[in-house]
Design a protein around this motif. Structure first.
Motif, PDB file in Angstrom:
ATOM      1  N   MET A 214       0.855  -1.183   0.000  1.00 59.14           N
ATOM      2  CA  MET A 214       0.000   0.000   0.000  1.00 59.14           C
ATOM      3  C   MET A 214       0.892   1.234   0.000  1.00 59.14           C
ATOM      4  O   MET A 214       1.959   1.229   0.604  1.00 59.14           O
ATOM      5  CB  MET A 214      -0.884   0.016   1.249  1.00 59.14           C
ATOM      6  N   ARG A 215       0.415   2.299  -0.668  1.00 54.79           N
ATOM      7  CA  ARG A 215       1.215   3.523  -0.675  1.00 54.79           C
ATOM      8  C   ARG A 215       1.200   4.106   0.734  1.00 54.79           C
ATOM      9  O   ARG A 215       0.149   4.174   1.376  1.00 54.79           O
ATOM     10  CB  ARG A 215       0.658   4.542  -1.662  1.00 54.79           C
ATOM     11  N   ASP A 216       2.375   4.536   1.200  1.00 56.66           N
ATOM     12  CA  ASP A 216       2.473   4.926   2.603  1.00 56.66           C
ATOM     13  C   ASP A 216       2.134   6.402   2.800  1.00 56.66           C
ATOM     14  O   ASP A 216       2.979   7.232   3.103  1.00 56.66           O
ATOM     15  CB  ASP A 216       3.876   4.622   3.142  1.00 56.66           C
ATOM     16  N   THR A 270     -12.143  -2.141  -4.092  1.00 55.35           N
ATOM     17  CA  THR A 270     -11.051  -1.949  -5.059  1.00 55.35           C
ATOM     18  C   THR A 270      -9.976  -1.015  -4.512  1.00 55.35           C
ATOM     19  O   THR A 270     -10.272  -0.115  -3.726  1.00 55.35           O
ATOM     20  CB  THR A 270     -11.619  -1.308  -6.356  1.00 55.35           C
ATOM     21  N   THR A 271      -8.735  -1.250  -4.943  1.00 59.92           N
ATOM     22  CA  THR A 271      -7.620  -0.336  -4.640  1.00 59.92           C
ATOM     23  C   THR A 271      -6.791  -0.152  -5.910  1.00 59.92           C
ATOM     24  O   THR A 271      -6.190  -1.117  -6.388  1.00 59.92           O
ATOM     25  CB  THR A 271      -6.634  -0.930  -3.602  1.00 59.92           C
ATOM     26  N   PRO A 272      -6.737   1.064  -6.439  1.00 58.56           N
ATOM     27  CA  PRO A 272      -5.752   1.290  -7.504  1.00 58.56           C
ATOM     28  C   PRO A 272      -4.348   1.258  -6.889  1.00 58.56           C
ATOM     29  O   PRO A 272      -4.134   1.793  -5.809  1.00 58.56           O
ATOM     30  CB  PRO A 272      -6.082   2.707  -8.013  1.00 58.56           C
ATOM     31  N   ILE A 273      -3.418   0.604  -7.572  1.00 56.95           N
ATOM     32  CA  ILE A 273      -2.019   0.561  -7.101  1.00 56.95           C
ATOM     33  C   ILE A 273      -1.160   1.060  -8.252  1.00 56.95           C
ATOM     34  O   ILE A 273      -0.998   0.356  -9.253  1.00 56.95           O
ATOM     35  CB  ILE A 273      -1.618  -0.873  -6.691  1.00 56.95           C
ATOM     36  N   SER A 274      -0.634   2.268  -8.117  1.00 57.69           N
ATOM     37  CA  SER A 274       0.053   2.818  -9.289  1.00 57.69           C
ATOM     38  C   SER A 274       1.572   2.885  -9.156  1.00 57.69           C
ATOM     39  O   SER A 274       2.253   3.220 -10.126  1.00 57.69           O
ATOM     40  CB  SER A 274      -0.504   4.199  -9.649  1.00 57.69           C
ATOM     41  N   GLN A 275       2.129   2.543  -7.982  1.00 59.35           N
ATOM     42  CA  GLN A 275       3.594   2.666  -7.842  1.00 59.35           C
ATOM     43  C   GLN A 275       4.368   1.976  -8.975  1.00 59.35           C
ATOM     44  O   GLN A 275       5.274   2.580  -9.535  1.00 59.35           O
ATOM     45  CB  GLN A 275       4.099   2.116  -6.495  1.00 59.35           C
TER      46      GLN A 275
HETATM   47  C1  LIG Z   1      -4.422   7.296 -11.573  1.00 54.16           C
HETATM   48  C2  LIG Z   1      -4.690   6.910 -10.124  1.00 54.16           C
HETATM   49  C3  LIG Z   1      -3.675   6.352  -9.355  1.00 54.16           C
HETATM   50  C4  LIG Z   1      -3.921   5.986  -8.026  1.00 54.16           C
HETATM   51  N1  LIG Z   1      -2.923   5.376  -7.300  1.00 54.16           N
HETATM   52  C5  LIG Z   1      -3.159   4.977  -6.036  1.00 54.16           C
HETATM   53  C6  LIG Z   1      -2.145   4.273  -5.289  1.00 54.16           C
HETATM   54  O1  LIG Z   1      -1.058   3.984  -5.786  1.00 54.16           O
HETATM   55  N2  LIG Z   1      -2.436   3.918  -4.012  1.00 54.16           N
HETATM   56  C7  LIG Z   1      -3.646   4.197  -3.440  1.00 54.16           C
HETATM   57  O2  LIG Z   1      -3.836   3.853  -2.277  1.00 54.16           O
HETATM   58  N3  LIG Z   1      -4.620   4.841  -4.120  1.00 54.16           N
HETATM   59  C8  LIG Z   1      -4.415   5.223  -5.399  1.00 54.16           C
HETATM   60  N4  LIG Z   1      -5.395   5.863  -6.115  1.00 54.16           N
HETATM   61  C9  LIG Z   1      -6.676   6.140  -5.478  1.00 54.16           C
HETATM   62  C10 LIG Z   1      -6.782   7.607  -5.063  1.00 54.16           C
HETATM   63  O3  LIG Z   1      -5.903   7.888  -3.990  1.00 54.16           O
HETATM   64  C11 LIG Z   1      -8.250   7.890  -4.685  1.00 54.16           C
HETATM   65  O4  LIG Z   1      -9.020   7.776  -5.846  1.00 54.16           O
HETATM   66  C12 LIG Z   1      -8.466   9.265  -4.080  1.00 54.16           C
HETATM   67  O5  LIG Z   1      -7.800   9.375  -2.861  1.00 54.16           O
HETATM   68  C13 LIG Z   1      -9.957   9.559  -3.869  1.00 54.16           C
HETATM   69  O6  LIG Z   1     -10.535   8.593  -3.030  1.00 54.16           O
HETATM   70  P1  LIG Z   1     -11.725   7.637  -3.523  1.00 54.16           P
HETATM   71  O7  LIG Z   1     -11.193   6.773  -4.619  1.00 54.16           O
HETATM   72  O8  LIG Z   1     -12.091   6.849  -2.296  1.00 54.16           O
HETATM   73  O9  LIG Z   1     -12.861   8.498  -4.019  1.00 54.16           O
HETATM   74  C14 LIG Z   1      -5.192   6.224  -7.449  1.00 54.16           C
HETATM   75  C15 LIG Z   1      -6.223   6.762  -8.238  1.00 54.16           C
HETATM   76  C16 LIG Z   1      -5.989   7.100  -9.560  1.00 54.16           C
HETATM   77  C17 LIG Z   1      -7.102   7.655 -10.414  1.00 54.16           C
END
Ligand SMILES: Cc1cc2nc3c(=O)[nH]c(=O)nc-3n(C[C@H](O)[C@H](O)[C@H](O)COP(=O)(O)O)c2cc1C
Length: 331
Positions: A214-216, A270-275
């Motif tokens: 997870m991103r810290d 869901t969790t986006p992970i972009s690192q």
């Molecule tokens: C392009 C993109 C990259 C993201 N990368 C990360 C990530 O690496 N780690 C993470 O915890 N959330 C990531 N997120 C989620 C965002 O932090 C999150 O969408 C934002 O804080 C708003 O919260 P919500 O999604 O609950 O509405 C990413 C979202 C997007 C669109």
């Protein structure tokens, strides 16, 4: 289900813009601006909200704006209109990402209804997920959502998952050592009353097994971060596109949001992970050499507990004033 022959009022389109702003964005930077002009909504990337250290090319900014465009298109369909959109319609305005038009009446389909209902329930979940696998037919449904937007979603095999997790840990170390990274992270996370950024309560615990990277966000916060056991075999998906230019990035964002809403509709977290896609060398390793597909984002999906809603900027802060009508257009 609404259906109307009357063009959408400014008020209807303003509500559609509100739905657009519920989209996810990198560090909740909400890097978008909107202008309503008649039945059209122009969607702009806001250059002042790009993250220069993490996202020097603006790739993730356009993914975020693309996610907002998907929500906007969906809201227009849900309001009872057909919807057309043109990507980068004006060469002289590089920040104008799309013009989205509300056309004649069209009843919302069951899929539009279901995806619209999912919008307020989609949140990034950084907490442990249940150890139960996501059924294959649900994963197929997610892949289909990406395909409908012109992107590809691939489920990582066991070996692929291990590689992605290793790359993500490597990326996290590389990013933290980068000048300016921590200051940028601090700017977009923390407490206090604000309408953007990742609030402390949304950060989640640290993985005791250090399997899920997870991103810290909490690193710079003055509180101890609790540790919990995350699922040992996370379900990871890679979202990719055929090309890698600005149009592809905005397309990836629309596909991302369609996938996230489809997952929410299926009761998945869901969790986006972009690192791993923020480090060019590592991103190349996620690219499928046979298919030539370019990795844009990694997603973790699973069964998680409910999490809260992160803040959004006020509509007044993201809505640009409509241009004055030209004299010949005035009544
Ligand atoms: C392009 C993109 C990259 C993201 N990368 C990360 C990530 O690496 N780690 C993470 O915890 N959330 C990531 N997120 C989620 C965002 O932090 C999150 O969408 C934002 O804080 C708003 O919260 P919500 O999604 O609950 O509405 C990413 C979202 C997007 C669109």
């Amino acid at each position: 289900m609404m259906m109307t022959a009357i063009p959408p009022s400014r008020q209807v389109l303003t509500e559609c813009v509100r739905t657009a702003t519920a989209a996810p964005s990198l560090h909740n930077s909400q890097p978008w601006l909107f202008r309503i002009a008649g039945p059209t909504v122009e969607v702009y990337a806001d250059p002042s909200r790009r993250l220069p250290v993490l996202d020097p090319d603006g790739r993730e900014q356009l993914i975020s704006v693309g996610a907002a465009i998907f929500n906007l298109r969906l809201a227009i369909r849900q309001a009872g209109y057909r919807c057309h959109s043109t990507a980068f319609p004006d060469r002289k305005k590089p920040d104008l990402v799309a013009r989205v038009y509300a056309a004649g009446p069209a009843a919302a389909t069951p899929a539009v209804e279901a995806l619209s209902a999912a919008v307020p329930h989609r949140h990034t979940n950084r907490f442990p997920f249940a150890h139960t696998p996501v059924p294959d037919d649900v994963l197929d449904h997610l892949a289909d959502a990406a395909r409908r937007e012109g992107a590809t979603l691939t489920v990582a095999t066991a070996a692929g998952r291990d590689t992605i997790l290793r790359l993500a840990r490597e990326a996290e170390r590389w990013l933290r050592a980068r000048p300016g990274y921590r200051a940028e992270l601090a700017r977009w996370s923390g407490g206090g009353v604000r309408h953007d950024g990742v609030p402390i309560w949304a950060v989640g615990p640290w993985d005791a097994l250090e399997a899920v990277p997870m991103r810290d966000f909490a690193e710079l916060m003055p509180l101890p971060r609790p540790t919990e056991k995350f699922e040992p075999y996370p379900t990871l998906l890679v979202l990719s596109t055929d090309g890698d230019d600005r149009t592809d990035w905005a397309l990836a964002g629309q596909a991302l949001q369609r996938v996230l809403l489809t997952a929410t509709w299926q009761n998945l977290s869901t969790t986006p992970i972009s690192q791993p896609v923020e480090v060019p060398d590592l991103r190349r390793r996620l690219t499928d050499p046979a298919g030539g597909r370019i990795a844009q984002l990694v997603l973790r999906v699973g069964h998680g507990k409910a999490v809260g809603v992160t803040p959004r900027r006020r509509l007044a802060d993201v809505l640009l004033r409509s241009p004055e009508p030209a004299p010949r257009d005035r009544p």
